[in-house]
Every structure is written in structure tokens, then in C-alpha cells.
Design a protein around this motif. Structure first.
Motif, PDB file in Angstrom:
ATOM      1  N   UNK A  86       6.731   3.145   1.282  1.00  0.00           N
ATOM      2  CA  UNK A  86       6.599   2.316   2.487  1.00  0.00           C
ATOM      3  C   UNK A  86       5.181   2.353   3.063  1.00  0.00           C
ATOM      4  N   UNK A  87       4.297   3.152   2.453  1.00  0.00           N
ATOM      5  CA  UNK A  87       2.914   3.221   2.919  1.00  0.00           C
ATOM      6  C   UNK A  87       2.640   4.326   3.918  1.00  0.00           C
ATOM      7  N   UNK A  88       3.623   5.178   4.167  1.00  0.00           N
ATOM      8  CA  UNK A  88       3.402   6.302   5.078  1.00  0.00           C
ATOM      9  C   UNK A  88       2.827   7.469   4.283  1.00  0.00           C
ATOM     10  N   UNK A  89       1.990   8.251   4.936  1.00  0.00           N
ATOM     11  CA  UNK A  89       1.465   9.467   4.324  1.00  0.00           C
ATOM     12  C   UNK A  89       2.452  10.587   4.626  1.00  0.00           C
ATOM     13  N   UNK A  90       2.476  11.594   3.770  1.00  0.00           N
ATOM     14  CA  UNK A  90       3.437  12.688   3.903  1.00  0.00           C
ATOM     15  C   UNK A  90       2.711  14.008   3.710  1.00  0.00           C
ATOM     16  N   UNK A  91       2.889  14.937   4.657  1.00  0.00           N
ATOM     17  CA  UNK A  91       2.304  16.279   4.533  1.00  0.00           C
ATOM     18  C   UNK A  91       3.424  17.269   4.260  1.00  0.00           C
ATOM     19  N   UNK A  92       3.228  18.066   3.212  1.00  0.00           N
ATOM     20  CA  UNK A  92       4.195  19.124   2.907  1.00  0.00           C
ATOM     21  C   UNK A  92       3.495  20.474   2.831  1.00  0.00           C
TER      22      UNK A  92
ATOM     23  N   UNK B 137       3.747  14.671 -10.764  1.00  0.00           N
ATOM     24  CA  UNK B 137       4.726  13.775 -10.118  1.00  0.00           C
ATOM     25  C   UNK B 137       4.057  12.819  -9.134  1.00  0.00           C
ATOM     26  N   UNK B 138       3.010  13.283  -8.450  1.00  0.00           N
ATOM     27  CA  UNK B 138       2.305  12.485  -7.441  1.00  0.00           C
ATOM     28  C   UNK B 138       0.797  12.514  -7.756  1.00  0.00           C
ATOM     29  N   UNK B 139       0.336  11.659  -8.661  1.00  0.00           N
ATOM     30  CA  UNK B 139      -1.052  11.720  -9.142  1.00  0.00           C
ATOM     31  C   UNK B 139      -2.128  11.562  -8.069  1.00  0.00           C
ATOM     32  N   UNK B 140      -1.819  10.901  -6.949  1.00  0.00           N
ATOM     33  CA  UNK B 140      -2.830  10.723  -5.901  1.00  0.00           C
ATOM     34  C   UNK B 140      -2.756  11.809  -4.838  1.00  0.00           C
ATOM     35  N   UNK B 141      -1.997  12.841  -5.114  1.00  0.00           N
ATOM     36  CA  UNK B 141      -1.815  13.960  -4.192  1.00  0.00           C
ATOM     37  C   UNK B 141      -3.170  14.502  -3.709  1.00  0.00           C
TER      38      UNK B 141
ATOM     39  N   UNK C 217       3.118  25.752  -7.861  1.00  0.00           N
ATOM     40  CA  UNK C 217       3.802  24.514  -8.232  1.00  0.00           C
ATOM     41  C   UNK C 217       2.871  23.306  -8.190  1.00  0.00           C
ATOM     42  N   UNK C 218       1.603  23.532  -7.888  1.00  0.00           N
ATOM     43  CA  UNK C 218       0.663  22.427  -7.694  1.00  0.00           C
ATOM     44  C   UNK C 218       0.552  21.515  -8.911  1.00  0.00           C
ATOM     45  N   UNK C 219       0.418  22.060 -10.108  1.00  0.00           N
ATOM     46  CA  UNK C 219       0.219  21.198 -11.278  1.00  0.00           C
ATOM     47  C   UNK C 219       1.415  20.286 -11.495  1.00  0.00           C
ATOM     48  N   UNK C 220       2.616  20.779 -11.290  1.00  0.00           N
ATOM     49  CA  UNK C 220       3.802  19.943 -11.433  1.00  0.00           C
ATOM     50  C   UNK C 220       3.835  18.862 -10.351  1.00  0.00           C
TER      51      UNK C 220
ATOM     52  N   UNK D 178       0.849  -1.192   0.000  1.00  0.00           N
ATOM     53  CA  UNK D 178       0.000   0.000   0.000  1.00  0.00           C
ATOM     54  C   UNK D 178       0.883   1.240   0.000  1.00  0.00           C
ATOM     55  N   UNK D 179       0.660   2.114  -0.959  1.00  0.00           N
ATOM     56  CA  UNK D 179       1.420   3.364  -1.008  1.00  0.00           C
ATOM     57  C   UNK D 179       0.741   4.425  -0.148  1.00  0.00           C
ATOM     58  N   UNK D 180       1.570   5.274   0.414  1.00  0.00           N
ATOM     59  CA  UNK D 180       1.046   6.401   1.173  1.00  0.00           C
ATOM     60  C   UNK D 180       0.580   7.492   0.232  1.00  0.00           C
ATOM     61  N   UNK D 181       0.018   8.524   0.789  1.00  0.00           N
ATOM     62  CA  UNK D 181      -0.518   9.624  -0.017  1.00  0.00           C
ATOM     63  C   UNK D 181       0.150  10.930   0.384  1.00  0.00           C
ATOM     64  N   UNK D 182       0.452  11.754  -0.609  1.00  0.00           N
ATOM     65  CA  UNK D 182       1.050  13.059  -0.367  1.00  0.00           C
ATOM     66  C   UNK D 182      -0.056  14.068  -0.099  1.00  0.00           C
ATOM     67  N   UNK D 183       0.023  14.743   1.039  1.00  0.00           N
ATOM     68  CA  UNK D 183      -0.933  15.789   1.414  1.00  0.00           C
ATOM     69  C   UNK D 183      -0.231  17.118   1.168  1.00  0.00           C
ATOM     70  N   UNK D 184      -0.795  17.926   0.274  1.00  0.00           N
ATOM     71  CA  UNK D 184      -0.153  19.133  -0.225  1.00  0.00           C
ATOM     72  C   UNK D 184      -0.919  20.345   0.303  1.00  0.00           C
ATOM     73  N   UNK D 185      -0.418  20.921   1.388  1.00  0.00           N
ATOM     74  CA  UNK D 185      -1.077  22.058   2.040  1.00  0.00           C
ATOM     75  C   UNK D 185      -0.565  23.359   1.454  1.00  0.00           C
ATOM     76  N   UNK D 186      -1.489  24.203   0.999  1.00  0.00           N
ATOM     77  CA  UNK D 186      -1.141  25.494   0.400  1.00  0.00           C
ATOM     78  C   UNK D 186      -1.915  26.594   1.112  1.00  0.00           C
ATOM     79  N   UNK D 187      -1.496  27.820   0.899  1.00  0.00           N
ATOM     80  CA  UNK D 187      -2.228  28.960   1.423  1.00  0.00           C
ATOM     81  C   UNK D 187      -1.359  30.197   1.389  1.00  0.00           C
TER      82      UNK D 187
END
Length: 194
Positions: free
Chosen positions: A90-96, A109-113, A102-105, A1-10
Motif C-alpha cells: 500500500x506504500x506505507x513504510x514499516x519499522x521492525x 524476502x525484502x530486497x529493498x530493506x 536473521x538479516x540475510x533471510x 509506490x511500495x513502502x520500505x521495510x526498516x530493519x532495526x537491530x542491536x
């Protein structure tokens, strides 16, 4: 299971760093790693807990493939360490703490973002900026103008799959809203890793 990238903007002053800090323990409970960005500014600069490097160091890190994502904004370079690729696989989620520009790029790179836009009402933002006392009156007005642009864009982005999270009130309310959104979107601890 892959983790998911959480992309916080503001926009600047919306409270991204405060939200991340307040939610950090709860995010760990969801097996979510909070990433420390690399930024070309002095380590003594006020703001987020980032790794400050020189422009030359950043360029070398970029050449050596040390970044999964990187961009330039407001005269600074920002990098997200390549280590996130391993965490995600490794299946961990990541928040950045990401950049709207830069969101579209990042989505390529991370389609499930999972894109989250932190918003804040103008009156609340003005009070925060005045209270922290780091900006001049002109700088505050410029930040308020950028926030108004974010708000205009946010209304259009509702249909583009970008989740909005209001941070105009109590920080605890925004934390609760963030955690509820993550849960609805399937962000949870990987049972195999517990």
C-alpha cells in the motif's frame, strides 16, 4: 509506490525499544508503521510491547502463515505479522525490531530493506543495565561481551550497507539521527496517501 521495510537491530540493552517509542510520532508523520512483534514469552515479561504467546500458539500461527518473518533467538521465538506485506504494498513504510542473525533471510524476502544497527558504547551500556536492575552482575557482563561482539561486527559491516546509529548519548540525539537517516534514504510520507 511500495513502502520500505526498516530493519532495526542491536544488542540487548542498546535501547531499541526506547528509540522506537521516542520516535513513534515522528515515524507516523513519515507514514511509517511500527510493528508489534509476537514473542513466545509471558505477556507479563518486562521489555518491549510485544504480543506474548505460548510456544504452541506460535507454532500454529507459523503453520497458518501468520508471519512475514520469524526466527528463534535466546530460547524464544519471534514473529513479524504477515500484515506488513499489505502495508508495504500500500506504500506505507514499516519499522521492525529485527534480529542480526536473521538479516540475510530478511533481505532475501525484502530486497529493498533498510538495515540499521543500533550501537552503544560499553560504558553507557553498563550504566543502563545497572540502572534498570533487571540483570545480575554475571548477566550484565555477558551482555557487555555480546555488545563487544556487535561492535566488532559493526566495523566490518560498514562496507556491507548496514547503517550504524550510535545510541550512547541522549535519546533525543539518537531519534534525530534516525529521522535524518530515514530522510536521506528516501523514507517519507506517500503524497497519494495524505
Amino acid at each position: 509506490m511500495r513502502g520500505r521495510l526498516i530493519y532495526l537491530m542491536g544488542p540487548s540493552g542498546s535501547g531499541k525499544d526506547s528509540l522506537i517509542d521516542a520516535a513513534r510520532d515522528s515515524l507516523l508523520g513519515l507514514d511509517c508503521v511500527v510493528v508489534r512483534r509476537v514473542i513466545t514469552r509471558s505477556a507479563e515479561s518486562v521489555g518491549e510491547d510485544a504480543m506474548g504467546v505460548t510456544t504452541e500458539q506460535f507454532a500454529q500461527m507459523r503453520r497458518e502463515g501468520d508471519f512475514a518473518l520469524c526466527w528463534r533467538a535466546n530460547g524464544l521465538d519471534y514473529g513479524i505479522p504477515a500484515e506488513i506485506d499489505r502495508w508495504l504494498s500500500d506504500g506505507r513504510h514499516v519499522l521492525i525490531n529485527g534480529s542480526r542473525g536473521h538479516l540475510s533471510e530478511a533481505m532475501t524476502r525484502f530486497p529493498t530493506l533498510l538495515p540499521i544497527l543500533l550501537t552503544v558504547k560499553t560504558d553507557a551500556l553498563r550504566k543502563r543495565l545497572e540502572r534498570r536492575g533487571r540483570e545480575s552482575a554475571e548477566e550484565i557482563e555477558a551482555r557487555l561481551e555480546r555488545n563487544a561482539l556487535f561492535s566488532t561486527d559493526a566495523a566490518r559491516e560498514d562496507s556491507e550497507g548496514i547503517f550504524q546509529l550510535d545510541n550512547s548519548g541522549e535519546l533525543s540525539t539518537a531519534v534525530d539521527s534516525l529521522l535524518a537517516l530515514l530522510t536521506r534514504e528516501g523514507i517519507s510520507a506517500n503524497a497519494d496517501r495524505i
